[in-house]
Write a protein that holds these residues in place. Structure first.
Motif, PDB file in Angstrom:
ATOM      1  N   UNK A   1      55.770  21.740  17.955  1.00  0.00           N
ATOM      2  CA  UNK A   1      54.875  22.188  19.034  1.00  0.00           C
ATOM      3  C   UNK A   1      55.444  21.884  20.420  1.00  0.00           C
ATOM      4  N   UNK A   2      55.368  22.897  21.298  1.00  0.00           N
ATOM      5  CA  UNK A   2      55.518  22.721  22.748  1.00  0.00           C
ATOM      6  C   UNK A   2      54.126  22.832  23.352  1.00  0.00           C
ATOM      7  N   UNK A   3      53.766  21.909  24.226  1.00  0.00           N
ATOM      8  CA  UNK A   3      52.445  21.959  24.860  1.00  0.00           C
ATOM      9  C   UNK A   3      52.445  21.029  26.059  1.00  0.00           C
ATOM     10  N   UNK A   4      51.489  21.236  26.928  1.00  0.00           N
ATOM     11  CA  UNK A   4      51.245  20.307  28.036  1.00  0.00           C
ATOM     12  C   UNK A   4      50.072  19.405  27.667  1.00  0.00           C
ATOM     13  N   UNK A   5      49.949  18.239  28.310  1.00  0.00           N
ATOM     14  CA  UNK A   5      48.748  17.433  28.092  1.00  0.00           C
ATOM     15  C   UNK A   5      47.463  18.199  28.410  1.00  0.00           C
ATOM     16  N   UNK A   6      47.517  19.074  29.417  1.00  0.00           N
ATOM     17  CA  UNK A   6      46.327  19.888  29.718  1.00  0.00           C
ATOM     18  C   UNK A   6      45.977  20.776  28.535  1.00  0.00           C
ATOM     19  N   UNK A   7      46.983  21.420  27.922  1.00  0.00           N
ATOM     20  CA  UNK A   7      46.735  22.226  26.725  1.00  0.00           C
ATOM     21  C   UNK A   7      46.064  21.387  25.643  1.00  0.00           C
ATOM     22  N   UNK A   8      46.632  20.226  25.354  1.00  0.00           N
ATOM     23  CA  UNK A   8      46.113  19.384  24.278  1.00  0.00           C
ATOM     24  C   UNK A   8      44.722  18.850  24.589  1.00  0.00           C
ATOM     25  N   UNK A   9      44.381  18.743  25.876  1.00  0.00           N
ATOM     26  CA  UNK A   9      43.033  18.304  26.223  1.00  0.00           C
ATOM     27  C   UNK A   9      41.981  19.289  25.720  1.00  0.00           C
ATOM     28  N   UNK A  10      42.310  20.567  25.644  1.00  0.00           N
ATOM     29  CA  UNK A  10      41.363  21.559  25.127  1.00  0.00           C
ATOM     30  C   UNK A  10      41.107  21.330  23.637  1.00  0.00           C
TER      31      UNK A  10
END
Length: 610
Positions: free
Chosen positions: A264-273
């Motif tokens: 997975x590539x993601x930002x912390x903002x993405x993972x917050x969702x």
């Protein structure tokens, strides 16, 4: 297997630098409800931490229930191009990928396309295992279920190293690894397995009729508005992805084969969702993505009754206890998963009852300790802001036993403890050295003494006199206990006991295995960034010891225990242990690799045969 290892729990810090508990600047008082005070403190602290540890870039997100309190990027996503980290910069999430994979699998369970307790062979019909733990081979296949794969209790090897850094299609993996030997009896112990999650990914593809990326995008990532999240590609393919660094040098960013385990590539903002969806019982902005019962199952302990797991609690993908690491708040449930390696570090930690979470990601392989410490401290401050009560008392502090004068084990005690212990970090050797109990482990040497509570403690003296601070290694309490007839070396930290290794007795060596002593190189592989280039086998104190080799760098030692004339296993249980090594004509095979002998065969050694 046969390589270096960074732990997901206490021992990674224990065997790493002694700086795991460097003291950050003291936070200000946090009044109830004042999250802005936490943000102001972190804005200063993070910059200082990154400068001290030479971390190029970092991103953080704080969640309170359905509110994203703060998302901020620091430093550089690409130092050469001068690109700064923003809240939307995507990092490699590493093993945090498993949390999304588990969610996607549970969606298909709800749709009755997969079943938690059905043999995975019902979906992956070409996949079967070999087992030394079962009389009937069909029973072994039936014991590999989705639930056990998701909770790391399948008994499968931790890795399949051959072609690890290639772009083989996930759907090919069940056939490629079919016939693999089990490393442990299924359902008896948690042994972290990326290979197991690769099979989960293949089952997701097979049962959904879509490739993994498409299924994850349609089922989770797009509905969750994780706009910069994906399981495919490298940093070079997207301008919003961070470049990873190792000791200040940009990483080559190799392909990841095991996408479901660590792609997975993601930002912390993405993972917050994703976290907000979990906190809302499966809903995100009015759309139901999972039933609340599925989330409850994800957060339910799956390894109850596994004696060898001690105090480590495992859910479906989630670690439900610190497993010997620092508690966030004593007595308060904490669920977490970290992701390290491949020039990135990440951690997602949450307090489910308070609905608080912190997600931190960095683009440097040396950032794991910083990310873990920052996650712990931030979540404690959020707990204080949410409840008005301090998160920590003395229970949160590192054990304060220090390096006081302790009792040297008695001669009887030394004799009982001396021996070889198989651990995931290599062979631990305890020697009765006259009046001392000397230890060699993971490239370090120290002495074991008894503390005032009767536990074993590590101690080292400079020039034989002045005590040296060994960090966590000097603070953790150790002892050997017998569990299910096995002599286990355990560690106790913060009131929790975890397994470290297993005492191994030297067996009689079959002549066939005694004659495998020598050096071997990988045969017929052209994969880039291969994790192994060769192995060596030697005889030490009656044991066969096998060591991996990566070009000119020797890797970790493991004890090799013959099972019969054709097969041997890496001694012990846990990550990378229990894996099978097979004898071949003029060579050995392990983890998908064939190894050809490079030295002349040794003259036959005189050992009693079985």
């Amino acid at each position: 297997m046969l390589g270096t290892l960074r732990s997901i729990t206490l021992l990674g810090c224990l065997l790493g630098s002694v700086g795991c508990h460097r003291q950050p600047p003291a936070p200000p008082p946090i009044p109830k409800g004042d999250y802005s005070a936490i943000i102001r403190y972190l804005q200063t602290r993070i910059v200082q931490d990154m400068a001290r540890e030479h971390i190029p870039g970092l991103s953080i997100a704080l969640v309170n229930g359905q509110e994203l309190l703060w998302a901020r990027g620091f430093g550089m996503a690409d130092t050469a191009m001068g690109i700064a980290v923003t809240p939307n910069t995507a990092f490699r999430a590493g093993a945090i990928s498993k949390l999304l994979t588990a969610g996607a699998a549970l969606q298909l369970v709800e749709q009755r396309r997969l079943a938690l307790d059905a043999p995975i062979q019902q979906t992956l019909r070409e996949f079967h295992v070999r087992s030394r733990f079962h009389q009937d081979p069909h029973d072994a296949d039936r014991d590999i279920t989705l639930r056990r794969l998701l909770s790391h209790q399948s008994g499968l090897p931790s890795e399949h190293l051959r072609d690890l850094r290639t772009a083989f299609a996930m759907g090919q993996m069940p056939m490629r690894v079919s016939g693999v030997w089990l490393s442990a009896p299924p359902g008896t112990q948690v042994a972290y397995s990326n290979l197991g999650y690769t099979l989960v990914g293949a089952a997701i593809e097979r049962s959904s009729g879509k490739d993994f990326e498409t299924q994850l995008q349609q089922g989770l990532l797009t509905p969750l508005q994780m706009n910069h999240a994906s399981f495919v590609g490298t940093a070079a393919q997207s301008s919003y992805r961070a470049v990873g660094y190792e000791d200040g040098v940009a990483s080559a960013d190799a392909q990841v084969r095991d996408l479901a385990a660590e792609g997975l590539w993601a930002s912390p903002r993405d993972l917050s969702h994703y976290v907000q969806m979990l906190f809302a019982g499966g809903l995100y902005k009015g759309q139901r993505l999972l039933h609340s019962q599925s989330i409850d199952e994800m957060f339910r302990q799956q390894n109850t009754g596994n004696a060898l797991d001690f105090d480590c609690q495992m859910g479906l993908a989630w670690f439900l206890a610190p497993c010997g690491d620092e508690p966030i708040v004593p007595g308060v449930r904490t669920f977490q998963h970290s992701g390290g390696g491949d020039a990135f570090a990440a951690q997602l930690s949450l307090l489910p009852d308070q609905q608080l979470a912190v997600i931190i990601m960095a683009n440097d392989s040396n950032a794991e300790d910083l990310v873990a410490r920052l996650s712990t401290d931030t979540l404690r401050l959020m707990f204080q802001a949410a409840t008005g009560a301090p998160a920590c008392s003395a229970d949160c502090q590192p054990p304060s036993h220090g390096l006081k004068l302790r009792q040297v084990p008695t001669a009887t005690d030394r004799k009982r403890l001396a021996g070889f212990y198989a651990t995931a970090w290599g062979v631990l050797r305890i020697k009765d050295d006259n009046t001392r109990l000397a230890v060699e482990w993971a490239g370090d040497t120290f002495e074991l003494v008894r503390d005032e509570e009767g536990w074993l403690r590590a101690q080292k003296k400079l020039l034989g006199w002045w005590p040296r601070d060994l960090g966590e290694l000097g603070r953790v309490q150790l002892d050997v206990v017998t569990v299910l007839g096995r002599r286990m070396l355990t560690a106790r930290s913060y009131g929790q006991r975890i397994a470290v290794g297993e005492r191994i007795e030297a067996p009689p060596l079959p002549m066939a295995w005694a004659n495998t002593v020598g050096t071997y190189q990988v045969l017929n592989t052209h994969e880039p960034n291969a994790p192994l280039s060769g192995i060596s086998v030697r005889l030490e104190d009656g044991f066969l010891v096998i060591r991996g080799q990566l070009h000119s760098e020797p890797l970790t030692d493991y004890i090799l225990l013959p099972v019969d004339n054709a097969h041997a296993v890496l001694a012990g249980s846990g990550y990378g242990l229990g894996d099978t090594v097979s004898r071949q004509i003029n060579g050995l095979s392990a983890s998908g690799y064939a190894f050809k002998r490079t030295d002349s065969p040794h003259p036959p050694l005189s050992f009693r045969q079985k």
